[in-house]
Each structure stands twice: as structure tokens, then as C-alpha cells.
Design a protein around this motif. Structure first.
Motif, PDB file in Angstrom:
ATOM      1  N   VAL A   1      -0.767   1.167 -14.922  1.00 25.97           N
ATOM      2  CA  VAL A   1      -1.278  -0.200 -15.076  1.00 25.97           C
ATOM      3  C   VAL A   1      -2.253  -0.275 -16.254  1.00 25.97           C
ATOM      4  O   VAL A   1      -2.178  -1.190 -17.090  1.00 25.97           O
TER       5      VAL A   1
ATOM      6  N   SER B   1      -2.555  10.572  -5.127  1.00 27.32           N
ATOM      7  CA  SER B   1      -3.648   9.596  -5.080  1.00 27.32           C
ATOM      8  C   SER B   1      -3.115   8.375  -5.831  1.00 27.32           C
ATOM      9  O   SER B   1      -1.930   8.326  -6.147  1.00 27.32           O
ATOM     10  N   ASP B   2      -3.995   7.415  -6.129  1.00 26.03           N
ATOM     11  CA  ASP B   2      -3.479   6.283  -6.898  1.00 26.03           C
ATOM     12  C   ASP B   2      -3.608   6.511  -8.409  1.00 26.03           C
ATOM     13  O   ASP B   2      -3.465   5.594  -9.196  1.00 26.03           O
TER      14      ASP B   2
ATOM     15  N   TYR C   1       1.121   0.523  -6.335  1.00 26.68           N
ATOM     16  CA  TYR C   1      -0.080   0.217  -7.118  1.00 26.68           C
ATOM     17  C   TYR C   1       0.262  -0.781  -8.234  1.00 26.68           C
ATOM     18  O   TYR C   1      -0.475  -1.733  -8.493  1.00 26.68           O
ATOM     19  N   VAL C   2       1.412  -0.535  -8.886  1.00 20.20           N
ATOM     20  CA  VAL C   2       1.834  -1.436  -9.969  1.00 20.20           C
ATOM     21  C   VAL C   2       2.053  -2.852  -9.428  1.00 20.20           C
ATOM     22  O   VAL C   2       1.563  -3.835 -10.000  1.00 20.20           O
TER      23      VAL C   2
ATOM     24  N   ARG D   1       0.728  -4.240  -6.819  1.00 21.63           N
ATOM     25  CA  ARG D   1      -0.550  -4.846  -6.412  1.00 21.63           C
ATOM     26  C   ARG D   1      -1.327  -5.391  -7.600  1.00 21.63           C
ATOM     27  O   ARG D   1      -2.001  -6.399  -7.497  1.00 21.63           O
ATOM     28  N   HIS D   2      -1.218  -4.698  -8.735  1.00 26.54           N
ATOM     29  CA  HIS D   2      -2.073  -5.049  -9.871  1.00 26.54           C
ATOM     30  C   HIS D   2      -1.365  -5.822 -10.979  1.00 26.54           C
ATOM     31  O   HIS D   2      -2.027  -6.313 -11.889  1.00 26.54           O
TER      32      HIS D   2
ATOM     33  N   GLY E   1      -0.423   5.447 -10.488  1.00 23.79           N
ATOM     34  CA  GLY E   1      -0.316   3.988 -10.557  1.00 23.79           C
ATOM     35  C   GLY E   1      -1.384   3.384 -11.464  1.00 23.79           C
ATOM     36  O   GLY E   1      -1.101   2.512 -12.288  1.00 23.79           O
ATOM     37  N   ARG E   2      -2.607   3.897 -11.338  1.00 23.55           N
ATOM     38  CA  ARG E   2      -3.708   3.372 -12.163  1.00 23.55           C
ATOM     39  C   ARG E   2      -3.440   3.636 -13.637  1.00 23.55           C
ATOM     40  O   ARG E   2      -3.661   2.778 -14.490  1.00 23.55           O
TER      41      ARG E   2
ATOM     42  N   GLU F   1       3.674   5.364  -3.787  1.00 23.31           N
ATOM     43  CA  GLU F   1       2.288   4.906  -4.019  1.00 23.31           C
ATOM     44  C   GLU F   1       2.100   4.361  -5.433  1.00 23.31           C
ATOM     45  O   GLU F   1       1.397   3.369  -5.640  1.00 23.31           O
ATOM     46  N   ALA F   2       2.720   5.028  -6.390  1.00 18.96           N
ATOM     47  CA  ALA F   2       2.586   4.583  -7.789  1.00 18.96           C
ATOM     48  C   ALA F   2       3.255   3.222  -7.974  1.00 18.96           C
ATOM     49  O   ALA F   2       2.702   2.317  -8.614  1.00 18.96           O
TER      50      ALA F   2
ATOM     51  N   GLU G   1       0.845  -1.200   0.000  1.00 12.55           N
ATOM     52  CA  GLU G   1       0.000   0.000   0.000  1.00 12.55           C
ATOM     53  C   GLU G   1       0.878   1.247   0.000  1.00 12.55           C
ATOM     54  O   GLU G   1       0.368   2.371   0.028  1.00 12.55           O
TER      55      GLU G   1
END
Ligand SMILES: [Zn+2]
Length: 226
Positions: free
Chosen positions: A145, A137-138, A83-84, A86-87, A141-142, A79-80, A64
Motif C-alpha cells: 500500500v 504480520s501486516d 490489508y490492501v 482495507r486501505h 500489505g503495508r 493477510e496481505a 482482516e
């Protein structure tokens, strides 16, 4: 040496490669690695100069992006990276720089067209552009991805920001960052000379397949590097 200690040393050493290849200025840029088998990542601390980085300075975070172990705050891009990881479970390393030629294409929000064989080899097509997203924010990262999932390229140019690259490990992600800047520069020069044409799709497929599967030392070789 524990695997975490070895990975701290590797991530620290890979940061010198960003300097060596001219990808970063001052404290910008960062490399991270997933800790195999754990929901953890290792990343550069925020705001520490490259000359002063030691393996002990590398920061451990959960997926996280929260600090788990380290004397410094993690990179503001953590955070970025998290995120990568995690996904995209296949990703073991993430790199971010503001390397000048790649970032110039990002500033224009324009994909780097796959017009040279080196791009077919390494990226399997254009280097795509991701959405414009602000830190905090995410969204970054979003954007990474969503752009890279289902794409052969290990590099994305986040619009009006700069490149993020991924790899099966941190070293592969650093290589992608170096190659991204290299082809961004070449294609910039090409464009100054006049219009450029993309390679035909079949040629790109053939180049990518050969480079990813055949090129380099075969597994029977002791050298292994390419
Ligand atoms: Zn940045």
C-alpha cells in the motif's frame, strides 16, 4: 447464480490464467477479488494444486483475512490481500506471483525502468520496488500500500520476494501481473545488450493518458474488450 457464486467461478478461472501465462509454479501464486458491497474477499485456498482447483474450493474471508466460509484454509498471503482491500477502497482485485523475470528484478531490489512504450501505457512509469517484508504480520500489505498509493503503477516488486498487482477487479489485477512479467522479461533482455534509457516523462504521460482513456473499444461498441 448468486453474485458470490459467480465471483467464486471467476476467481477460480483467473487462476488458470496464471498457469497459461507461465507466472506460477506448483501451488505458488494467488488471485483474490473483493466482494462488491461487502467487507469480504474471495481467494485461493492454501496448498491446493492448480489442476484440482474448483469454484467451490475458493475461500471467503473478511477484510482482516479471517476465514468466513470455505472447506480449506485460505492462502497464506491472505493477510496481505486483506490489508490492501482495507486501505485502498478503489481496489477490487489483487494478484501475487513469483513470476521469474519480475522476481529477478525484485531479487535485485531494482525498479524496472520505464524504457518502452508498453510500460508507459500500462504502468505509467517505472515498476517500483517495495520494502523487504516477511510473511506473518501486516508488513507485506503495508509495504504494498505504501508503495502503490499515489503511484500510477498497478504492480509493485516486493524486494527479494516478487510482484503484487492490483486492479479495479480481479481480471485487471491478473492482466497487470501478465504485463509486469512481460515487460520484466523484455527489459531484462534489453539490459543484456547494454545500458537502457528511460522514456522522457512527457512521453510517458502521453502514452499513459492515451492508453488508459482512449485506447480500445469505445463504450458505444458492443465488443468492449481490448
Ligand atoms: Zn510470495
Amino acid at each position: 447464480m448468486s453474485s458470490i457464486a459467480a465471483l467464486r467461478a471467476e476467481v477460480c478461472a483467473l487462476h488458470s490464467e496464471l498457469i497459461r501465462w507461465g507466472l506460477v509454479t506448483w501451488t505458488s501464486g494467488n488471485v483474490s477479488a473483493r466482494v462488491p458491497g461487502e467487507d469480504l474477499l474471495i481467494i485461493k485456498p492454501s496448498g491446493v494444486s492448480y489442476d484440482d482447483l474448483t469454484p467451490a474450493d475458493m475461500v471467503i474471508c473478511d477484510l482482516e483475512g479471517k476465514l468466513v466460509e470455505g472447506e480449506h484454509a485460505p492462502s497464506s498471503d491472505t493477510e496481505a490481500h486483506a490489508y490492501v482491500y482495507r486501505h485502498m477502497p478503489e481496489v477490487g482485485g489483487v494478484v501475487h506471483t513469483h513470476s521469474p523475470y519480475a522476481t529477478a528484478w525484485a531479487a535485485r531490489g531494482e525498479p524496472i525502468p520505464c524504457s518502452i512504450t508498453a510500460m508507459g501505457d500500462e504502468f505509467g512509469g517505472d515498476i517500483p520496488v517495495g520494502p523487504f517484508a516477511l510473511i506473518g504480520s501486516d508488513a507485506i500489505g503495508r509495504g504494498i500500500v505504501e508503495t502503490l498509493q499515489g503511484h500510477r503503477s498497478p504492480a509493485v516488486l516486493m524486494a527479494q520476494h516478487g510482484p503484487f498487482t492490483i486492479g479495479k477487479n480481479a481480471r485487471a489485477a491478473v492482466k497487470a501481473a501478465v504485463m509486469c512479467e512481460d515487460v520484466a522479461r523484455t527489459m531484462h533482455f534489453a539490459r543484456q545488450l547494454g545500458p537502457v534509457q528511460r522514456l522522457p516523462a512527457e512521453a510517458v504521460d502521453s502514452l499513459y493518458d492515451r492508453y488508459q482513456n482512449v485506447y480500445g473499444q469505445q463504450p458505444t461498441s458492443k465488443k468492449g474488450a481490448r
